[in-house]
Design an enzyme around this catalytic site. Sequence first.
Site, PDB file in Angstrom:
ATOM      1  N   ALA A   1      44.258  34.513  34.830  1.00 18.64           N
ATOM      2  CA  ALA A   1      43.593  33.285  35.290  1.00 18.64           C
ATOM      3  C   ALA A   1      43.279  32.372  34.110  1.00 18.64           C
ATOM      4  CB  ALA A   1      42.300  33.638  36.034  1.00 18.64           C
ATOM      5  N   ALA A   2      42.959  32.972  32.955  1.00 17.26           N
ATOM      6  CA  ALA A   2      42.633  32.154  31.779  1.00 17.26           C
ATOM      7  C   ALA A   2      43.870  31.396  31.305  1.00 17.26           C
ATOM      8  CB  ALA A   2      42.071  33.038  30.668  1.00 17.26           C
TER       9      ALA A   2
ATOM     10  N   ASP B   1      37.952  35.427  38.836  1.00 15.97           N
ATOM     11  CA  ASP B   1      38.541  35.213  37.510  1.00 15.97           C
ATOM     12  C   ASP B   1      38.701  33.725  37.217  1.00 15.97           C
ATOM     13  OD1 ASP B   1      38.560  37.885  37.250  1.00 15.97           O
ATOM     14  OD2 ASP B   1      40.715  38.112  36.954  1.00 15.97           O
TER      15      ASP B   1
END
Length: 314
Positions: free
Chosen positions: A108-109, A150
């Site tokens: 997700a980052a 997330d």
Amino acid sequence: MKTVSNPAVGTAHGKIILMGEHSVVYGEPAIAVPFPSVSVVATLTEKSGSITIESDYFTGELDQAPHSLDNLKAAVQVTCEALGQFASGFHMHIQSTIPPERGMGSSAAVAAAVIRSLYAHFHRDLDREQLLRLVNVSETIAHGNPSGLDAWMTSGEIPVYFQKEKPFEPLPLQMNAYLVVADTGQKGQTKDTVRDVSRLEQLYSEEARRIIRRLGALAEQAKVAIQEKNPVQLGECMKKAHSQLMTLTVSNAHLDRLVAAALYAGALGAKLTGGGRGGCMIALAADRMAAEKIAAALEHAGAEQTWIHSLGGD
Ligand code: MEV
């Protein structure tokens, strides 16, 4: 007149589940914190032709990237669609210090950093709602069914208290204490451990449910400890949660060894974090000196990497 930023940069960071992994699947509360000690930087530069990327895992044409970068492909695709732009004409450099498959939200980052760099490139405003929507769409294309946690944690600054099917509740955390995070060096086994807990829940429903409810109650107590800025109480909750997670069979010898090493070195509490049987563990330290001692003990006991994260009291 040039209407794009070149190069354009987007960033995002890791996340840690403080309390409530596994029991959250059964509707109990959990607490997660942003973990800025590990992060992703996506740098976009204009070039002619198809999109190329450069990362630790792959360098070349985005179209040729392996499945492990499906999240990146999906993020580029959905963002270019949202911006009404052709998906071509740039090079993307991805630099990440978030270890993958450790429950730290790496996927997700990466998506959040890529989306931010594209919006910055085209000088378009990106509000949080739109960012979360695009990260979640990318995560759905790449992995199936994300909880949204997330996306939220890797792009935001405030810890959250959350429960399935309820809105995330911001839980400001400002405590005179340090979190020490250690990577076992082993990939987390979230899929297997979630399946095994579900089997336990079917076979021994009464006992398993009791443990799950206990984990939920500990997350609730941890929330109070955070609100009262009481690290000793939070540490107690963490210790108790780890032994319940052991009973649920989601720990392993390496994690247990690291938890024991942290406690021997003076941690106020220690537990696995995330899916378990690998991945990471966390320990709570009363001050920076204690945190450094715990980190050294964890490395001595076999941690591949450690990080010290202030919980904001200094
Ligand atoms: C994994 O990081 C957290 C688990 O609770 C699974 C989930 O919530 O989907 C083990």
